[in-house]
Design a protein around this motif. Structure first.
Motif, mmCIF file in Angstrom:
data_model
loop_
_atom_site.group_PDB
_atom_site.id
_atom_site.type_symbol
_atom_site.label_atom_id
_atom_site.label_comp_id
_atom_site.label_asym_id
_atom_site.label_seq_id
_atom_site.Cartn_x
_atom_site.Cartn_y
_atom_site.Cartn_z
ATOM 1 N N ASP A 14 10.663 9.559 -28.157
ATOM 2 C CA ASP A 14 11.850 10.282 -27.690
ATOM 3 C C ASP A 14 12.816 10.563 -28.837
ATOM 4 N N ASP A 27 3.704 6.393 -21.365
ATOM 5 C CA ASP A 27 4.311 7.698 -21.046
ATOM 6 C C ASP A 27 5.822 7.592 -21.214
ATOM 7 N N GLU A 52 8.017 9.515 -22.370
ATOM 8 C CA GLU A 52 8.854 10.657 -21.976
ATOM 9 C C GLU A 52 9.415 10.460 -20.566
ATOM 10 N N ASN A 53 8.649 9.780 -19.710
ATOM 11 C CA ASN A 53 9.082 9.611 -18.319
ATOM 12 C C ASN A 53 9.800 8.299 -18.075
ATOM 13 N N GLU A 54 9.301 7.234 -18.720
ATOM 14 C CA GLU A 54 9.903 5.924 -18.498
ATOM 15 C C GLU A 54 10.154 5.287 -19.849
ATOM 16 N N ARG A 55 11.446 5.128 -20.212
ATOM 17 C CA ARG A 55 11.706 4.531 -21.518
ATOM 18 C C ARG A 55 11.810 3.005 -21.374
ATOM 19 N N ASN A 56 10.656 2.373 -21.165
ATOM 20 C CA ASN A 56 10.622 0.916 -21.008
ATOM 21 C C ASN A 56 10.045 0.276 -22.254
ATOM 22 N N ASP A 67 19.742 10.313 -23.480
ATOM 23 C CA ASP A 67 19.023 11.021 -22.422
ATOM 24 C C ASP A 67 19.393 10.339 -21.116
ATOM 25 N N ALA A 115 19.028 11.052 -18.112
ATOM 26 C CA ALA A 115 18.070 11.047 -17.009
ATOM 27 C C ALA A 115 17.059 9.911 -17.165
ATOM 28 N N HIS A 116 16.907 9.412 -18.395
ATOM 29 C CA HIS A 116 15.904 8.378 -18.631
ATOM 30 C C HIS A 116 16.526 7.174 -19.319
ATOM 31 N N PHE A 173 17.111 3.709 -21.108
ATOM 32 C CA PHE A 173 16.296 3.043 -22.121
ATOM 33 C C PHE A 173 16.403 1.555 -21.824
ATOM 34 N N GLU A 232 20.014 -2.473 -20.906
ATOM 35 C CA GLU A 232 19.880 -1.078 -20.487
ATOM 36 C C GLU A 232 20.929 -0.216 -21.170
#
Lengths: 178, 315
Positions: free
Chosen positions: B128, B145, B147-151, B165, B167-168, B170, B180
């Protein structure tokens, strides 16, 4: 990404990335080594990134970090040589500015080196040497209309490559007002 | 109708007619952001930047051959003649792989791993665009993945510069709590019995089952089995391992050396540890070569330095 697509991406961006690396470290052989290394690592570790445009951003950043890393090591090495081995004043390159940027500089350097040669020559005469369209036309013995077209083409390419900065700059702008 | 690119080019290079200037003004109303980007670009492409550029054409074919050799192929399908027993073994293996796959699928998302086995911090970029400085002997896993889940999962210590970001979120999971953020820069140190978080800028939430703290610029918190607690006077050198900036103020020599060893690849060894507790160090070092710091230690701490290969011994 398939190997064919990767080869295409390589062909498209190899020279621009090498020139970009050269702008930072001023060493052609090392620039090529760095860019090749980044391509190898990217494929072997990160082939998950499917979207080509993202891959390109990633490659540019990786090359930048590798160059800065290389430069840092060179500076320490030269300083050490100078102090301990009494080598005559080695030319020490100024460290590349890293922080407080949006990446605009990197994107611009890449975008400009991707321009077709003729377009780039015209753009450089206009921007770097400050020549008017008429003067550029005389210099290359082409019509002013051609200069206009080439400049337009340069702008189209820059706009395409820089569109990612939309919003980001505005965001920075708001931060400044605050 | 002329191409807007031609007109923009004329506008910025001062070639636009009155009419064209008017057209740019109208275009600007619809494209304020893009106009801001282009004027920023026009300003950024100054003499300094352009003169540093070279436009050499490199031999990409020869280079590709070199690169291609080192690329690991995804699938190498080989046809092998098998004996009966080998066939049975292969069938069992396929069954096993099937079970393993089923088991993995039920294990939730898979992670990619960065492990820093070097003895100096390493800088990495996540998909990202976030930057991470991973301390020596630390491991960072990030979800595949991304881009979808920044875990992410962290063992050891790292400094994060998170790409914004909203929307996502981190989210970093550690043994003693979860951190978080939306977009900011902060340091996380996972020790044996706690997770320490220091914020450089932005906002960060730290939580575990027993508590939660919201942190902002300059704030510091420790998460452990008792919950999450904010610390008022954190160690000024908490992220010196990454920044290379050290502020020593009556710092015992042995503690200073521990801090330095986290940043520099060259390791310092103190031969008499008793001496380290007595001698103390003062002063600020910002990104100095290790030799410079050693020189001032030698001058102020009554020790001698012996230079080895990536090792400096102090006596």
């Amino acid at each position: 990404m398939t190997k064919e697509a990767y080869n295409k991406l390589f062909e498209e961006s190899y020279s621009s990335l090498c020139n970009y690396a050269y702008a930072i470290i001023k060493d052609y052989d090392e620039a090529e080594d760095i860019v090749q290394g980044v391509f190898v690592n990217f494929w072997n570790n990160e082939k998950k990134a499917e979207i080509e445009e993202k891959a390109k951003q990633y490659l540019v950043r990786s090359v930048k970090f590798k160059c800065i890393d290389y430069q840092r090591k060179e500076i320490v090495k030269r300083k050490y040589e100078k102090e301990t081995l009494h080598v005559q004043d080695a030319i020490v390159q100024e460290p590349f500015e890293e922080k407080a940027e949006t990446g605009m500089k990197d994107a611009l350097m890449m975008a400009i080196s991707e321009l077709p040669e003729k377009t780039r020559d015209v753009f450089m005469l206009s921007k770097l040497d400050g020549l008017s369209y008429k003067e550029i036309a005389e210099h290359f013995e082409i019509s002013p209309k051609t200069v206009e077209n080439q400049m337009g083409r340069a702008f189209r390419h820059l706009r395409e490559k820089l569109h990612v900065y939309k919003g980001l700059l505005l965001f920075l702008f708001f931060l400044l007002i605050e | 109708m002329n191409d807007i690119n031609d007109i923009l080019a004329k506008h910025f290079s001062g070639e636009a007619t009155v009419e064209e200037k008017q057209m740019v003004e109208e275009w600007k109303l619809q494209h304020a952001e893009e106009y801001a980007v282009m004027s920023e670009a026009w300003k950024t492409a100054d003499k300094n930047l352009l003169e540093g550029l070279e436009f050499k054409t490199f031999d990409h074919k020869a280079a590709w051959d070199k690169v291609d050799e080192q690329l690991v192929d995804e699938k190498e399908i080989k046809v092998i003649k098998m004996t009966f027993y080998k066939r049975v073994a292969a069938a069992c293996a396929i069954l096993l792989v099937g079970f393993a796959g089923f088991w993995l699928l039920n294990q939730g998302p898979s992670y990619n791993t960065f492990a820093n086995t070097d003895n100096a911090p390493k800088e990495i970029t996540l998909p990202d665009g976030s930057n991470v400085w991973l301390a020596a002997n630390s491991t960072l896993d990030y979800q595949e993945d991304f881009e979808n889940e920044r875990n992410l999962k962290l063992k050891g210590e790292a400094f994060f510069e998170v790409a914004r970001d909203e929307a996502h979120p981190f989210i970093i999971t550690t043994e003693y709590g979860e951190i978080e953020v939306l977009g900011t820069a902060f340091n996380v140190n996972v020790t044996e019995n706690s997770t320490e978080v220091g914020v450089d800028h932005g906002r960060v939430a730290v939580r575990n089952e027993n508590g939660e703290e919201d942190l902002t610029i300059g704030e510091f918190a420790v998460a452990n089995a008792d919950g999450v607690k904010e610390i008022n006077n954190p160690d000024v050198n908490y992220n010196s391992w990454k920044t290379g900036i050290f502020n020593f103020n009556q710092t015992p020599l042995n503690e200073a050396i521990d801090l330095l060893n986290k940043h520099y690849a060259t390791k310092i060894e103190l031969l008499s540890s008793e001496k380290g507790k007595v001698e103390s160090l003062n002063g600020t070092f910002a990104d100095e070569p290790i030799e410079t710091i050693i020189e001032s230690i030698v001058l102020t701490c009554r020790v001698e330095a012996e230079y080895g290969d990536n090792l400096i011994r102090l006596k």
